[in-house]
Design a protein around this motif. Structure first.
Motif, PDB file in Angstrom:
ATOM      1  N   ALA A  26       0.829  -1.208   0.000  1.00  0.00           N
ATOM      2  CA  ALA A  26       0.000   0.000   0.000  1.00  0.00           C
ATOM      3  C   ALA A  26       0.864   1.258   0.000  1.00  0.00           C
ATOM      4  O   ALA A  26       0.595   2.208  -0.747  1.00  0.00           O
ATOM      5  N   VAL A  27       1.910   1.263   0.807  1.00  0.00           N
ATOM      6  CA  VAL A  27       2.787   2.431   0.873  1.00  0.00           C
ATOM      7  C   VAL A  27       3.566   2.576  -0.433  1.00  0.00           C
ATOM      8  O   VAL A  27       3.814   3.695  -0.898  1.00  0.00           O
ATOM      9  N   TRP A  28       3.928   1.467  -1.058  1.00  0.00           N
ATOM     10  CA  TRP A  28       4.642   1.517  -2.345  1.00  0.00           C
ATOM     11  C   TRP A  28       3.783   2.234  -3.390  1.00  0.00           C
ATOM     12  O   TRP A  28       4.284   3.057  -4.155  1.00  0.00           O
ATOM     13  N   LEU A  88       4.808   5.601  -5.397  1.00  0.00           N
ATOM     14  CA  LEU A  88       4.783   5.744  -6.857  1.00  0.00           C
ATOM     15  C   LEU A  88       3.979   6.963  -7.290  1.00  0.00           C
ATOM     16  O   LEU A  88       4.344   7.639  -8.260  1.00  0.00           O
ATOM     17  N   ALA A  89       2.893   7.253  -6.585  1.00  0.00           N
ATOM     18  CA  ALA A  89       2.102   8.448  -6.894  1.00  0.00           C
ATOM     19  C   ALA A  89       2.900   9.712  -6.577  1.00  0.00           C
ATOM     20  O   ALA A  89       2.816  10.716  -7.291  1.00  0.00           O
ATOM     21  N   ALA A  91       9.197   3.432  -9.938  1.00  0.00           N
ATOM     22  CA  ALA A  91       8.842   2.230 -10.711  1.00  0.00           C
ATOM     23  C   ALA A  91       9.983   1.846 -11.649  1.00  0.00           C
ATOM     24  O   ALA A  91      10.313   0.663 -11.785  1.00  0.00           O
ATOM     25  N   THR A  92      10.604   2.823 -12.279  1.00  0.00           N
ATOM     26  CA  THR A  92      11.740   2.565 -13.166  1.00  0.00           C
ATOM     27  C   THR A  92      12.911   2.013 -12.372  1.00  0.00           C
ATOM     28  O   THR A  92      13.577   1.063 -12.809  1.00  0.00           O
ATOM     29  N   TYR A  93      13.163   2.586 -11.207  1.00  0.00           N
ATOM     30  CA  TYR A  93      14.258   2.087 -10.366  1.00  0.00           C
ATOM     31  C   TYR A  93      14.031   0.624 -10.010  1.00  0.00           C
ATOM     32  O   TYR A  93      14.953  -0.189 -10.066  1.00  0.00           O
ATOM     33  N   ILE A 101      12.941  -2.772  -3.227  1.00  0.00           N
ATOM     34  CA  ILE A 101      13.295  -1.484  -2.628  1.00  0.00           C
ATOM     35  C   ILE A 101      12.699  -1.418  -1.231  1.00  0.00           C
ATOM     36  O   ILE A 101      11.506  -1.677  -1.034  1.00  0.00           O
ATOM     37  N   ARG A 102      13.545  -1.086  -0.277  1.00  0.00           N
ATOM     38  CA  ARG A 102      13.101  -1.017   1.121  1.00  0.00           C
ATOM     39  C   ARG A 102      12.307   0.268   1.373  1.00  0.00           C
ATOM     40  O   ARG A 102      12.683   1.349   0.911  1.00  0.00           O
ATOM     41  N   LEU A 103      11.240   0.104   2.136  1.00  0.00           N
ATOM     42  CA  LEU A 103      10.429   1.234   2.593  1.00  0.00           C
ATOM     43  C   LEU A 103      10.386   1.201   4.109  1.00  0.00           C
ATOM     44  O   LEU A 103      10.223   0.133   4.709  1.00  0.00           O
TER      45      LEU A 103
END
Length: 93
Positions: A55-57, A61-62, A68-70, A78-80
């Motif tokens: 959900a946080v991802w 992205l927004a 998203a490209t990374y 990718i760590r959040l």
């Protein structure tokens, strides 16, 4: 990025293969300090996983679509992190 009374940190490392060093530091020592709008704030970091991370991802992205490209460039996830003020702190402005 500010989020729900705290912040989200994205360990993108600009799509490089390794996790950024600071993410290892937060996992080892989740209590840290940030500087937000000139104020030093004691915080605690928590690595996000599962549905919460998903959900946080989407929110990340927004906020910054190039994440998203990374992610497409690399095999690692990718760590959040969600960081919140430690005792006595209020929400970010």
């Amino acid at each position: 990025m500010p989020e729900d009374g705290g912040w989200v940190l994205v360990g993108s490392n600009f799509g490089r293969t390794g996790h950024p060093a600071w993410t290892h530091n937060l996992i080892a020592r989740p209590d840290a300090e940030i500087n937000w709008k000139g104020e030093e704030i004691p915080v605690t970091a928590r690595l996000l996983e599962g549905e919460e991370r998903a959900a946080v991802w989407q929110a990340a992205l927004a906020f910054w679509p190039p994440y998203a490209t990374y992610q497409k460039r690399i095999e690692r996830e990718i760590r959040l992190f969600r960081i919140t003020r430690r005792a006595g702190g209020g929400p970010p402005e």
